[in-house]
Design a protein around this motif. Structure first.
Motif, PDB file in Angstrom:
ATOM      1  N   TYR A  24      29.081  26.545 -10.053  1.00 59.17           N
ATOM      2  CA  TYR A  24      30.025  26.245 -11.133  1.00 59.17           C
ATOM      3  C   TYR A  24      29.662  24.928 -11.804  1.00 59.17           C
ATOM      4  N   ALA A  25      29.372  23.923 -10.957  1.00 55.64           N
ATOM      5  CA  ALA A  25      29.140  22.569 -11.470  1.00 55.64           C
ATOM      6  C   ALA A  25      27.720  22.379 -12.003  1.00 55.64           C
ATOM      7  N   GLY A  26      26.836  23.344 -11.734  1.00 62.53           N
ATOM      8  CA  GLY A  26      25.449  23.192 -12.141  1.00 62.53           C
ATOM      9  C   GLY A  26      24.753  22.064 -11.390  1.00 62.53           C
ATOM     10  N   VAL A  27      25.170  21.836 -10.148  1.00 60.18           N
ATOM     11  CA  VAL A  27      24.592  20.757  -9.345  1.00 60.18           C
ATOM     12  C   VAL A  27      23.583  21.347  -8.354  1.00 60.18           C
ATOM     13  N   ASP A  28      22.386  20.777  -8.340  1.00 60.53           N
ATOM     14  CA  ASP A  28      21.343  21.270  -7.435  1.00 60.53           C
ATOM     15  C   ASP A  28      21.696  20.988  -5.985  1.00 60.53           C
ATOM     16  N   PHE A  29      21.359  21.944  -5.108  1.00 59.32           N
ATOM     17  CA  PHE A  29      21.506  21.736  -3.666  1.00 59.32           C
ATOM     18  C   PHE A  29      20.441  22.565  -2.969  1.00 59.32           C
ATOM     19  N   ILE A 153      38.372  29.736  -7.653  1.00 56.12           N
ATOM     20  CA  ILE A 153      36.991  30.080  -7.273  1.00 56.12           C
ATOM     21  C   ILE A 153      36.931  30.582  -5.841  1.00 56.12           C
ATOM     22  N   ILE A 154      37.647  29.913  -4.938  1.00 53.76           N
ATOM     23  CA  ILE A 154      37.621  30.341  -3.527  1.00 53.76           C
ATOM     24  C   ILE A 154      38.306  31.705  -3.382  1.00 53.76           C
ATOM     25  N   PHE A 155      39.363  31.944  -4.145  1.00 48.97           N
ATOM     26  CA  PHE A 155      40.016  33.262  -4.070  1.00 48.97           C
ATOM     27  C   PHE A 155      39.046  34.372  -4.451  1.00 48.97           C
ATOM     28  N   VAL A 156      38.348  34.191  -5.556  1.00 50.11           N
ATOM     29  CA  VAL A 156      37.449  35.250  -6.037  1.00 50.11           C
ATOM     30  C   VAL A 156      36.253  35.408  -5.095  1.00 50.11           C
ATOM     31  N   ALA A 157      35.729  34.309  -4.588  1.00 47.76           N
ATOM     32  CA  ALA A 157      34.617  34.398  -3.627  1.00 47.76           C
ATOM     33  C   ALA A 157      35.067  35.108  -2.348  1.00 47.76           C
ATOM     34  N   GLN A 185      34.125  35.109 -12.536  1.00 45.20           N
ATOM     35  CA  GLN A 185      32.759  35.652 -12.466  1.00 45.20           C
ATOM     36  C   GLN A 185      32.017  35.505 -13.796  1.00 45.20           C
ATOM     37  N   SER A 186      32.771  35.246 -14.875  1.00 47.05           N
ATOM     38  CA  SER A 186      32.156  35.065 -16.188  1.00 47.05           C
ATOM     39  C   SER A 186      31.860  33.606 -16.515  1.00 47.05           C
ATOM     40  N   LEU A 187      32.311  32.679 -15.663  1.00 48.67           N
ATOM     41  CA  LEU A 187      31.977  31.266 -15.890  1.00 48.67           C
ATOM     42  C   LEU A 187      30.450  31.136 -15.848  1.00 48.67           C
ATOM     43  N   PRO A 188      29.868  30.410 -16.806  1.00 51.56           N
ATOM     44  CA  PRO A 188      28.398  30.430 -16.921  1.00 51.56           C
ATOM     45  C   PRO A 188      27.654  30.132 -15.613  1.00 51.56           C
ATOM     46  N   GLY A 189      28.062  29.086 -14.894  1.00 48.15           N
ATOM     47  CA  GLY A 189      27.360  28.728 -13.654  1.00 48.15           C
ATOM     48  C   GLY A 189      27.491  29.804 -12.585  1.00 48.15           C
ATOM     49  N   ILE A 190      28.689  30.352 -12.450  1.00 47.14           N
ATOM     50  CA  ILE A 190      28.945  31.409 -11.452  1.00 47.14           C
ATOM     51  C   ILE A 190      28.171  32.678 -11.834  1.00 47.14           C
ATOM     52  N   LYS A 191      28.220  33.017 -13.117  1.00 50.97           N
ATOM     53  CA  LYS A 191      27.530  34.224 -13.600  1.00 50.97           C
ATOM     54  C   LYS A 191      26.032  34.132 -13.299  1.00 50.97           C
TER      55      LYS A 191
END
Lengths: 202, 202
Positions: A24-29, A153-157, A185-191
């Motif tokens: 979601y955040a576009g943060v690398d890990f 986000i946690i609910f949908v996951a 699921q349509s949020l760009p990072g999640i998608k």
């Protein structure tokens, strides 16, 4: 920005919600996926011998929900004040209770115990999904505060985890929660994550 | 100061940690203890049909751990920054995992399932108490940050729940954790609460 490494198995399980927050955040890990062989050596070196574990600049911490709450705060997904955070935490633990009842029924091997647990999982699902649907409808399509938070986000996951174990889509008849799933699921990072993540059965 | 009402049954259970936080802070709250008869009518009106529920100026919220986190924040028992709060949350959920395993073994009625659960409860107790003891010794006698936080209070309150179900004092051989229990039980507000609270078996 700190360096993040998530240590977990090659499944969705308790690690996938954490991966969704990074996405979601576009943060690398670093998405380290520990094999059964590697786990034997690694297990006693982990806090409380469990995964998932998050490393932040080399400092390790366990417990998936605690990790999600921390990352949500860093990524702007927490509530706007203490009360909203309380509402989010209550929803998160309620979702966790539902998940535990469903997963525990699915994993139970003793027949008599399994029958009882399946009954409880069905009853809890009906009650909790009904109440969550009311909350989402009263709340502009979100679980807390009329905006996206880590509770959404946690609910949908979590739906990805519980649906296969219930053998059906538990939000099938809950229009508000279905719309929330579509929105998340349509949020760009999640998608992008859903399109590129490793394909795992669980 | 808001008006607080805690709704729970006349047991320690999942409500006692909340009562300890009020006691620590010296903050008045209505300690409503719901009888079995009252519960029949009350149950469907509660969020997710469960207790404990906290009312803050009439607004209701469920989930004991979420409630404790909120009160801890109001009462100066949270961490000093996001990282300390993450450490506290991880400890809290670890304690909760231990509690769940022990209580679930004690309540299981199916013999074969109970034997498995008791074994898991014993193994988890040995591992977790050992690790928590190391954390307390490395941390100036506290679980997080070298000072009193809600993790210390919830840990000690939880011992009251798990010890009778294990049939022994699980920190008997853990000197650091025993000292922590003594420290928490000697805090003026907690000490006064232990002396005056209703006497209940569970």
């Amino acid at each position: 920005m700190p360096t993040y490494k998530l240590m977990y198995f090659n499944i969705k399980g308790l690690g996938e919600s954490i991966r969704w927050l990074f996405a979601y955040a576009g943060v690398d890990f670093e998405d380290q996926r520990v094999s059964a062989d590697e786990w034997k050596a690694l297990k006693p070196t982990m806090p409380f011998n469990q995964l998932p574990v998050l490393e932040v600049d080399g400092k390790r911490v366990n417990q998936s929900t605690a990790i999600c709450r921390y990352l949500a705060k860093q990524f702007g997904l927490a509530g706007k004040d203490d009360w909203e955070n309380l509402e989010i935490d209550a929803i998160i633990d309620t979702i966790s209770d539902l998940r535990t009842k469903i997963v525990s029924a699915a994993h139970e091997r003793v027949a008599e115990a399994k029958a009882e647990k399946l009954k409880l999982a069905e009853e809890t699902t009906e009650l909790f999904i009904g109440r969550l649907e009311k909350i989402v409808k009263a709340n502009g399509g979100h679980l807390v505060g009329g905006k996206i938070t880590w509770a959404d986000i946690i609910f949908v996951a979590t739906l990805e985890i519980v649906n296969p174990r219930m053998g059906r889509d538990i939000v099938e008849k809950a229009e508000g929660l279905k719309a929330l799933r579509h929105k998340v699921q349509s949020l760009p990072g999640i998608k992008a994550w859903l399109a590129k993540r490793p394909n795992t059965e669980h």
